[in-house]
Design a protein around this motif. Structure first.
Motif, PDB file in Angstrom:
ATOM      1  N   SER A   1      15.484   9.748  -8.973  1.00 30.13           N
ATOM      2  CA  SER A   1      16.837   9.593  -8.415  1.00 30.13           C
ATOM      3  C   SER A   1      16.794   9.502  -6.894  1.00 30.13           C
ATOM      4  O   SER A   1      17.462   8.651  -6.287  1.00 30.13           O
ATOM      5  CB  SER A   1      17.722  10.765  -8.854  1.00 30.13           C
ATOM      6  N   LEU A   2      16.013  10.375  -6.270  1.00 33.32           N
ATOM      7  CA  LEU A   2      15.881  10.334  -4.812  1.00 33.32           C
ATOM      8  C   LEU A   2      15.231   9.037  -4.346  1.00 33.32           C
ATOM      9  O   LEU A   2      15.610   8.477  -3.304  1.00 33.32           O
ATOM     10  CB  LEU A   2      15.063  11.531  -4.332  1.00 33.32           C
ATOM     11  N   ALA A   3      14.258   8.534  -5.111  1.00 30.56           N
ATOM     12  CA  ALA A   3      13.610   7.263  -4.755  1.00 30.56           C
ATOM     13  C   ALA A   3      14.600   6.111  -4.824  1.00 30.56           C
ATOM     14  O   ALA A   3      14.565   5.194  -3.988  1.00 30.56           O
ATOM     15  CB  ALA A   3      12.423   7.005  -5.682  1.00 30.56           C
ATOM     16  N   LEU A   4      15.487   6.144  -5.813  1.00 31.49           N
ATOM     17  CA  LEU A   4      16.497   5.093  -5.930  1.00 31.49           C
ATOM     18  C   LEU A   4      17.444   5.118  -4.736  1.00 31.49           C
ATOM     19  O   LEU A   4      17.754   4.071  -4.143  1.00 31.49           O
ATOM     20  CB  LEU A   4      17.278   5.270  -7.232  1.00 31.49           C
TER      21      LEU A   4
ATOM     22  N   GLU B   1       0.834  -1.207   0.000  1.00 31.85           N
ATOM     23  CA  GLU B   1       0.000   0.000   0.000  1.00 31.85           C
ATOM     24  C   GLU B   1       0.866   1.254   0.000  1.00 31.85           C
ATOM     25  O   GLU B   1       0.586   2.207  -0.742  1.00 31.85           O
ATOM     26  CB  GLU B   1      -0.906   0.001   1.227  1.00 31.85           C
ATOM     27  N   ARG B   2       1.888   1.280   0.829  1.00 27.88           N
ATOM     28  CA  ARG B   2       2.761   2.457   0.880  1.00 27.88           C
ATOM     29  C   ARG B   2       3.466   2.679  -0.448  1.00 27.88           C
ATOM     30  O   ARG B   2       3.640   3.827  -0.880  1.00 27.88           O
ATOM     31  CB  ARG B   2       3.784   2.287   1.997  1.00 27.88           C
ATOM     32  N   LEU B   3       3.864   1.596  -1.092  1.00 27.54           N
ATOM     33  CA  LEU B   3       4.530   1.737  -2.388  1.00 27.54           C
ATOM     34  C   LEU B   3       3.567   2.279  -3.442  1.00 27.54           C
ATOM     35  O   LEU B   3       3.942   3.148  -4.244  1.00 27.54           O
ATOM     36  CB  LEU B   3       5.100   0.390  -2.830  1.00 27.54           C
ATOM     37  N   ILE B   4       2.337   1.787  -3.438  1.00 27.48           N
ATOM     38  CA  ILE B   4       1.353   2.239  -4.422  1.00 27.48           C
ATOM     39  C   ILE B   4       1.069   3.729  -4.256  1.00 27.48           C
ATOM     40  O   ILE B   4       1.159   4.511  -5.213  1.00 27.48           O
ATOM     41  CB  ILE B   4       0.053   1.423  -4.298  1.00 27.48           C
ATOM     42  N   TYR B   5       0.753   4.143  -3.033  1.00 27.79           N
ATOM     43  CA  TYR B   5       0.406   5.544  -2.808  1.00 27.79           C
ATOM     44  C   TYR B   5       1.643   6.440  -2.883  1.00 27.79           C
ATOM     45  O   TYR B   5       1.587   7.542  -3.441  1.00 27.79           O
ATOM     46  CB  TYR B   5      -0.278   5.704  -1.452  1.00 27.79           C
ATOM     47  N   GLY B   6       2.751   5.974  -2.307  1.00 25.07           N
ATOM     48  CA  GLY B   6       3.962   6.790  -2.327  1.00 25.07           C
ATOM     49  C   GLY B   6       4.481   7.031  -3.724  1.00 25.07           C
ATOM     50  O   GLY B   6       4.842   8.159  -4.086  1.00 25.07           O
ATOM     51  N   SER B   7       4.541   5.980  -4.537  1.00 27.70           N
ATOM     52  CA  SER B   7       5.025   6.147  -5.911  1.00 27.70           C
ATOM     53  C   SER B   7       4.055   6.971  -6.742  1.00 27.70           C
ATOM     54  O   SER B   7       4.472   7.749  -7.608  1.00 27.70           O
ATOM     55  CB  SER B   7       5.240   4.777  -6.561  1.00 27.70           C
ATOM     56  N   SER B   8       2.752   6.846  -6.479  1.00 26.09           N
ATOM     57  CA  SER B   8       1.766   7.647  -7.220  1.00 26.09           C
ATOM     58  C   SER B   8       1.924   9.129  -6.919  1.00 26.09           C
ATOM     59  O   SER B   8       1.930   9.968  -7.831  1.00 26.09           O
ATOM     60  CB  SER B   8       0.353   7.183  -6.873  1.00 26.09           C
ATOM     61  N   VAL B   9       2.067   9.458  -5.636  1.00 24.57           N
ATOM     62  CA  VAL B   9       2.260  10.867  -5.267  1.00 24.57           C
ATOM     63  C   VAL B   9       3.619  11.365  -5.745  1.00 24.57           C
ATOM     64  O   VAL B   9       3.743  12.490  -6.252  1.00 24.57           O
ATOM     65  CB  VAL B   9       2.129  11.041  -3.742  1.00 24.57           C
TER      66      VAL B   9
END
Length: 599
Positions: free
Chosen positions: A382-385, A324-332
């Protein structure tokens, strides 16, 4: 037992996994929960959910709206009209949405209060200038604009006062309740005041300009819908995984020999549809689009390598929450550039209409420039990586961090090269159908090469991966096809994704923290949901912008890598579960190589 009864029993046995895995279990584990809310909070959440459901249904039948009287939007460059009934529906649902957002924010921590209050101040400035000419001694036409402004400042005052009173523990509880009631009345006066001015104008036989005010405001804040569209696209991908696993779950009852032939037949049937039946197209494409073919195949290899590297650890109990965190976090995160741009634009309008500055502040032009649109997503990826790698390095300290970190690495490692390629303007495109064909050919090769060594778990995984890749790369076309049978438009994919988000990916609303208690989580989530769906409904009913471009971008930049991450974490078993033990006659060094290939 009669033959019809036996047939029904077999059909029930086949359909039960589809029901349980695709609908019952995800909804039971991840649905939006209203438990733990106070009576008033629960009623507000129910009103918001009902309004959201009605708007989503209305989106599917948007053509009905355009069958009646139309209103002209005078401020548009080209003649634009909206249905007459769309105005009251939009302003009423905006009232409900912001009532939920503010009610939830006033019960949360100071940062949440300030953020939601700032968003209301910036977006509300777009609805702040209803004009009126009183020609018939109408009280609402004379005082309506002043009431709207007074309600606007009252809401902002409630947020400021609540933030200042937050450290006072004893006074906070009753003060919060009073401020919530005041803000609820003020929000109603703010949006419904615009509606009252509009109705008074129409009743006196004049053409109101309020619809132009509302239309311009929604066009300006349209990008706030983007995160929800991205989350909906990923939800469609996750639904495809649930469908694939449920359909193939009954295959393990077959003997290994029969299962091998069933999986082979499935792969060959798929290849017939995606490759053989389109052979002339693929020959033409391969001869004329060489760079795209190379990029697609290289992307597949690199994606598989990244997934293999970061998903080798055992699935933890935190996987569902991390998903869930990945879905919402990556979407935002992927929509962050759009959100910054629209927020900066609203800040410029706020400065001119509320602060009364002579010129738009310089930072507005700087934040809305082309450089941010081009380099913003690259910076976020880049920051996500970096964040994903850091979380993986702390894997022994927190299982949640390791799960989220592995997903961030996969998403960022996939998105970053694609964003750089798009920024460079190269002609090496990406062909998602070729991506699917390549996956299927690899699965066929693995099945044939290790034909006698495949065991039940590995064969079931092969079948599920074959179906899952097919569904993912269709980008929800199977949902659109089923919808078209019922006469529904293509936007049914977006509507279904939003509904599936609420039904299966809202488990975070069951938790609570000091800064964000459960009641605030639920109200904020439902409030944003209704706010975004209101924008979607206006666009659909008024022939505005469609979410097709955002949906396609989400499927590519988020759907494909998250699908690969789900395969690595949830669907593909360990290598030693895929095939039986090596016969002693084989060379000792063959086993690691085969296991590596199959993993």
């Amino acid at each position: 037992m009669s033959r019809p009864r036996q047939a029904v029993g077999r059909a029930t046995k086949v359909a039960r996994p589809l029901w349980e895995t695709t609908l019952r279990d995800p909804v039971r584990d991840g649905h939006l929960r209203l438990d733990g809310l106070t009576g008033l909070q629960r009623q507000l959440a129910k009103v918001g959910l009902v309004a959201t459901a009605l708007l989503l249904v209305s989106v599917l039948f948007a053509d009905v709206w355009r069958g009646g009287d139309l209103l002209s939007l005078y401020f548009e460059l080209t003649p634009t009209f909206v249905p007459r009934g769309l105005m009251p529906v939009t302003l009423v649902t905006m009232t409900i949405a912001w009532s939920l957002l503010l009610w939830g924010a006033l019960s949360a921590g100071p940062l949440v209060k300030v953020f939601v209050g700032a968003m209301f101040g910036l977006t509300g400035a777009l609805f702040l200038a209803p004009s009126s000419i009183n020609t018939n001694d109408s009280w609402i036409l004379e005082h309506g604009p002043m009431v709207v402004k007074a309600c606007y400042y009252t809401v902002l005052g409630c947020v400021v006062l609540s933030t200042l009173l937050h450290p006072l523990t004893r006074a906070r509880r009753w003060a919060t309740y009073v401020l919530q009631l005041v803000s609820l009345v003020a929000v109603c006066g703010f949006f419904l005041g615009d509606l009252a001015v509009h109705v008074a104008y129409v009743e006196q036989g004049f053409d109101s300009t309020t619809q132009s005010l509302v239309g311009g405001a929604i066009d300006e804040i349209d990008s706030f819908l983007v995160p929800l569209v991205y989350a909906a696209a990923v939800a469609v991908v996750k639904f495809g995984l649930d469908v694939s696993t449920s359909i193939t779950s009954g295959l393990d009852e077959l003997s290994v020999r029969a299962l091998r032939w069933v999986v082979l037949a499935l792969v060959l049937v798929k290849l017939w549809f995606v490759l053989v039946s389109r052979w002339d197209y693929w020959l033409t494409y391969a001869s004329g689009r060489g760079p795209s073919v190379v990029r697609t195949l290289v992307s597949l290899v690199l994606l598989a390598l990244v997934v293999w590297l970061v998903t080798r650890f055992t699935v933890t109990p935190d996987f569902g929450a991390a998903r869930e965190r990945l879905i919402y976090g990556s979407s935002v995160g992927f929509a962050l550039t759009f959100l910054v741009v629209v927020t900066a634009s609203c800040a410029g309008i706020f400065a001119v209409t509320v602060v009364r500055t002579d010129d738009v502040p310089e930072f507005v032009g700087w934040l809305t420039g082309d450089w941010l649109v081009e380099w913003g997503p690259i910076t976020v990826a880049s920051l996500a990586l970096v964040a994903g790698i850091w979380l993986l390095r702390r894997r022994r300290r927190t299982t949640m961090g390791s799960e989220v970190g592995s997903g961030l690495v996969v998403v960022a490692a996939w998105s970053l090269p694609s964003l750089l390629i798009a920024s460079a303007g190269t002609t090496a495109g990406f062909q998602d159908q070729l991506f699917d064909v390549a996956i299927t050919l690899l699965l066929l090769g693995a099945l044939l090469v290790w034909w006698r060594r495949w065991e039940g778990p590995g064969l079931v995984s092969l079948a599920a991966i074959t179906l899952f890749a097919w569904l993912v790369m269709s980008r929800g076309d199977y949902i659109a096809f089923l919808g078209s049978v019922l006469g529904l438009p293509a936007i049914v994919v977006t509507v279904f994704g939003i509904a599936y988000v609420v039904a299966s990916d809202a488990g975070f609303t069951a938790t609570s923290s000091r800064r964000l208690p459960q009641g605030s989580r639920v109200l904020l989530f439902v409030g944003y949901l209704l706010f975004s769906v209101t924008i979607l409904h206006w666009d659909a009913a008024s022939h505005g912008q469609t979410p097709d471009a955002q949906l396609n971008a989400a499927f590519f930049y988020l759907g494909i890598p998250i699908a690969a991450w789900l395969l690595g974490r949830q669907l593909v078993p360990r290598a030693d579960d895929l095939v039986e033990d090596e016969p002693e006659s084989m060379a000792p060094d063959d086993s690691p190589q085969a296991a590596l290939t199959l993993r």
